[in-house]
Scaffold this active site. Structure first.
Site, PDB file in Angstrom:
ATOM      1  CG  HIS A 166     -19.742  10.632 -37.144  1.00  0.00           C
ATOM      2  ND1 HIS A 166     -19.850  11.841 -36.499  1.00  0.00           N
ATOM      3  CD2 HIS A 166     -18.436  10.264 -37.039  1.00  0.00           C
ATOM      4  CE1 HIS A 166     -18.670  12.188 -36.019  1.00  0.00           C
ATOM      5  NE2 HIS A 166     -17.802  11.261 -36.344  1.00  0.00           N
ATOM      6  CB  CYS A 203     -17.948   9.945 -33.253  1.00  0.00           C
ATOM      7  SG  CYS A 203     -16.472  10.995 -33.167  1.00  0.00           S
ATOM      8  CG  ASN A 211     -15.595  14.264 -36.160  1.00  0.00           C
ATOM      9  OD1 ASN A 211     -16.604  14.265 -35.471  1.00  0.00           O
ATOM     10  ND2 ASN A 211     -14.808  13.206 -36.263  1.00  0.00           N
TER      11      ASN A 211
END
Length: 323
Positions: free
Chosen positions: A250, A114, A280
């Protein structure tokens, strides 16, 4: 004069298949309310059968190049942040290079889960500042839906697929924080926390594997480390949270986003939030949010933007840039 890596254009691509929380209720024991309450996610996109990470990346790259008004053959390098490359090798970035019709320059992947796009931005910045490249295409693209264990309701409802891209170009600045472009970067990792977020496959098992996560521990580390790295990147150039126009974090969990903004003393109306629509998307998360933020009219030329992310490794970091 000081060389800066300036954002010339931005773009994104989302697969056509839209998956609302209600559809996941038919696949696993969960509910729309449970997912929204714990993550803020309402829907996400899944790649179609046969649609690869490089396919998504190529579409996002074309959008960014069009936004910048430049041709692919003027790009010196492609850096693709991904944990879901089409093949073990070659790098998916080389497939993007071929898909764009580029026969010059160089292309490589960055794998920091990520945090991958932040790492890719830092690498692109270094290439430009060192003079090794004048124009770099930086992409985050993922097909995380293919790593899900559909019996694990704590993880399979959180992730989606997509891609985002930026074109960075060398420009001269005054050397002050008024310059457009990347002003500072801050990167970290700590391998002792690798078991908190990982995929249980690879060359050691001979399988692709599934994503595994210790959610509570990842949450705790995320809130602490994201605020710390953002502050560190700002301090490097003598700035504070009060100078920030937009945080583009993020997009993993709305509670993490809110807690990090609070620690940075930045109100939520100065945070770009897309997690409700995309879930996500790992390394694609930040460039997707940057592209959507610009399209919404939130991010404007001259705005001071902070991006920060944390992922498996654990790996985390931030970038401060003036749009």
């Amino acid at each position: 004069m000081t060389t800066r890596a300036v954002v010339l254009g931005v773009g994104h691509y989302l697969p056509e298949r839209l998956v609302p929380n209600s559809e996941l209720e038919t696949l696993v024991e969960t509910s729309d309310e449970w997912i929204r309450t714990r993550s803020g996610i309402e829907r996400r996109h899944f790649a179609a059968e046969g649609q690869t990470t490089s396919d998504l990346a190529i579409r996002a790259a074309r959008a960014a190049l069009a936004d910048a008004g430049v041709e692919a053959d003027t790009v010196d390098a492609i850096i693709l942040a991904t944990s879901t490359a089409d093949l073990t090798f070659p790098a998916a970035a080389t497939m993007v290079q071929a898909g764009l019709g580029m026969t010059r320059g160089f292309a490589f992947d960055v794998q920091a889960v990520c945090a991958g796009f932040v790492y890719a931005m830092a690498n692109a910045n270094a290439l430009i500042l060192s003079g090794q490249a004048k124009r770099v295409l930086v992409i985050g693209a993922e097909t995380f839906s293919r790593l899900m264990d559909w019996s694990d309701r704590s993880t399979c409802v959180l992730f989606g697929d997509g891609a985002g891209a930026l074109v960075l170009g060398a420009a001269e600045g005054s050397g002050t924080t008024a310059d457009r472009g990347i002003l500072s970067t801050d990167l970290h990792s700590d391998g002792q926390f690798r078991d908190l977020l990982y995929v249980d496959g690879g060359t050691s098992t001979g399988t692709t594997g599934h994503l595994r996560m210790e959610g509570k521990e990842v949450f705790r580390h995320a809130v602490e480390k994201l605020a710390e790295t953002a502050h560190a990147a700002l301090e490097k150039v003598g700035l504070t949270g009060g100078d920030v126009d937009w945080i583009v974090p993020h997009q993993a969990n709305i509670r993490i986003i809110e807690a990090t903004a609070k620690r940075m003393q930045v109100p939520m109306d100065r945070v770009v939030v897309t997690v409700q629509d995309h879930g996500n998307t790992s390394a694609a998360s930040i460039p997707l949010a940057l592209s959507v933020g610009k399209a919404r009219g939130q991010i404007k030329p001259g705005d001071l933007v902070v991006t920060e992310a944390i992922g498996g490794g654990l790996a985390w970091g931030s970038v401060v840039l003036r749009w």
